[in-house]
Write an enzyme that holds these catalytic residues in place. Structure first.
Site, PDB file in Angstrom:
ATOM      1  N   ILE A  44      -4.196   4.609   0.677  1.00 16.01           N
ATOM      2  CA  ILE A  44      -4.681   4.864   1.948  1.00 16.01           C
ATOM      3  C   ILE A  44      -5.938   5.566   2.019  1.00 16.01           C
ATOM      4  O   ILE A  44      -7.027   5.583   2.401  1.00 16.01           O
ATOM      5  CB  ILE A  44      -3.732   5.431   2.803  1.00 16.01           C
ATOM      6  CG1 ILE A  44      -2.493   4.497   3.327  1.00 16.01           C
ATOM      7  CG2 ILE A  44      -4.172   5.880   4.190  1.00 16.01           C
ATOM      8  CD1 ILE A  44      -1.132   5.473   3.676  1.00 16.01           C
ATOM      9  N   TYR A  75       0.961  -1.205  -0.060  1.00 17.01           N
ATOM     10  CA  TYR A  75      -0.143  -0.036  -0.041  1.00 17.01           C
ATOM     11  C   TYR A  75       0.847   1.406  -0.071  1.00 17.01           C
ATOM     12  O   TYR A  75       1.934   1.203   0.364  1.00 17.01           O
ATOM     13  CB  TYR A  75      -1.064  -0.141   1.107  1.00 17.01           C
ATOM     14  CG  TYR A  75      -0.336  -0.011   2.473  1.00 17.01           C
ATOM     15  CD1 TYR A  75      -0.143   1.606   2.967  1.00 17.01           C
ATOM     16  CD2 TYR A  75       0.161  -0.864   3.302  1.00 17.01           C
ATOM     17  CE1 TYR A  75       0.377   1.774   4.091  1.00 17.01           C
ATOM     18  CE2 TYR A  75       0.680  -0.506   4.492  1.00 17.01           C
ATOM     19  CZ  TYR A  75       0.872   0.691   5.052  1.00 17.01           C
ATOM     20  OH  TYR A  75       1.423   0.818   6.323  1.00 17.01           O
ATOM     21  N   CYS A  76       0.269   2.209  -0.321  1.00 18.22           N
ATOM     22  CA  CYS A  76       1.008   3.610  -0.177  1.00 18.22           C
ATOM     23  C   CYS A  76      -0.136   4.664  -0.149  1.00 18.22           C
ATOM     24  O   CYS A  76      -1.424   4.459   0.254  1.00 18.22           O
ATOM     25  CB  CYS A  76       1.622   4.072  -1.499  1.00 18.22           C
ATOM     26  SG  CYS A  76       0.852   3.943  -3.156  1.00 18.22           S
ATOM     27  N   THR A  77       0.145   6.062  -0.458  1.00 16.28           N
ATOM     28  CA  THR A  77      -0.874   7.068  -0.055  1.00 16.28           C
ATOM     29  C   THR A  77      -2.271   6.991  -1.081  1.00 16.28           C
ATOM     30  O   THR A  77      -3.407   6.914  -0.549  1.00 16.28           O
ATOM     31  CB  THR A  77      -0.281   8.459  -0.654  1.00 16.28           C
ATOM     32  OG1 THR A  77       0.717   8.558   0.621  1.00 16.28           O
ATOM     33  CG2 THR A  77      -1.124   9.450  -0.174  1.00 16.28           C
TER      34      THR A  77
END
Length: 349
Positions: A228, A199-201
């Site tokens: 996110i 995952y990332c932003t």
């Protein structure tokens, strides 16, 4: 030929934005698709977005587009129509709407053509960026968090992870995405038979990272759809527990979106609980670090006594000291002991 760049000073542009009375919506989006002529695409989008008073930062490359922008609320639907109608690949592209938004995230539109929309350092001609892992929606993310056979990997920088992350997520210690990719492959070798969740932003980094993991022999790879931002939004809308703890760092004037009430980071100067990033007020430094209100007052918004002292010098002397000094993108990293001996601050390299 119309002017396709800004000719007004940052100070005036920022003042104009702060004087606006209409609310703005902060939006991020990306799309990997082939752009034959990024320069022409950039110029066409510049004219379309300028007409809608769009601010923000947009990168274009042959591999696609990456954008973080703010749009006047009255122009959001017109912006959506312009974007979706611009190219078939952009029709219906997911728009991540900011979670914690004061509408003051950007004050100017900057659009640049780059080699890549995310600097990844991948030069293997056999790498297929389209061979990505499977998407996970909010409910599926929560189920994976409870699965003992799943391992969550945070594909953001250390300063992002420091203020917020998913429960028990592994940090890949690096300052850049380029450096993270090979480290992720190395660190995950012992988990090769596990379910890897990345995952990332907003999704752009973990999507490419999932393809890189598959390229390196990992078969059970997932990534969170919309990152996110989309996870937290959908979890709230669906009444699901939000399992991201702390703050989501964002790359605009806000520097963060509050996801949970937990404060998991600490002031870099005194150690008090704090997750507010700032840049050192010394124009010769601009170090990105976490500072509590008490230390902000004590150090006048600076990262050190040396920077505070330099700020008190006559402007001409400050300029003399700044001349020739490497500056920009300095980031506090507790894992490094080397210092910039000129200012006594952590060296970003």
């Amino acid at each position: 030929m119309p002017v396709l760049h800004n000719r007004i000073s940052n100070e005036e542009l920022r003042a104009r934005m702060l004087a606006e009375t209409e609310p703005r919506t902060t939006i991020s989006f990306y799309k990997y698709f082939t752009i034959d002529d990024p320069k022409a695409t950039r110029d066409a989008l510049w004219q379309a977005f300028t007409a809608l008073n769009v601010f923000g930062r947009i990168y274009l490359a042959h591999e696609g587009i990456n954008a973080q922008i703010s749009v006047p609320e009255s122009n959001v639907e017109a912006f959506r129509a312009a974007l979706y109608g611009f190219h078939p690949a952009l029709d219906g592209v997911r728009l991540n709407i900011a979670l914690d938004d004061d509408g003051k995230s950007f004050w100017v539109l900057r659009m640049k053509v780059r080699d890549r929309i995310v600097a990844d350092g991948i030069d293997d001609p056999t790498f297929d960026a389209s061979d990505v892992g499977e998407y996970l929606k909010a409910a599926e993310v929560n189920a994976m968090l409870d699965d003992p056979d799943a391992v969550f990997i945070d594909m953001r920088n250390h300063y992002e992870y420091e203020v917020g992350h998913f429960e028990n997520a592994l940090e890949i210690p690096a300052d850049t995405f380029r450096a993270q990719l090979p480290k992720a492959v190395e660190m995950m070798q012992e988990y090769k038979d596990k379910k890897i969740v990345m995952y990332c932003t907003g999704g752009i980094r973990c999507e490419k990272a999932s393809a890189f993991m598959r390229h390196n022999g990992f078969q059970k790879v997932w990534h969170i759809e919309g990152g996110i931002i989309e996870y937290a939004r959908k979890a709230r809308e669906q009444g699901l527990p939000v399992r991201f703890v702390g703050k989501n760092f964002v790359f605009d004037e806000r520097m963060g979106e509050r996801i949970s009430d937990d404060v998991i980071a600490h002031c870099h100067q005194c150690g008090a609980p704090c997750d507010s990033h700032t840049n050192c007020k010394n124009d010769g430094c601009h170090l990105l670090f976490i500072q509590c209100p008490a230390c902000a007052e004590k150090f006048s918004g600076c990262c050190s006594e040396l920077c505070k002292e330099e700020m008190s010098l006559p402007e001409e002397e400050q300029r003399r000291r700044r001349a020739g000094r490497e500056n920009g993108n300095k980031i506090f990293n507790k894992s490094r002991g080397r210092l910039n001996t000129t200012l006594g601050i952590p060296d970003p390299e």
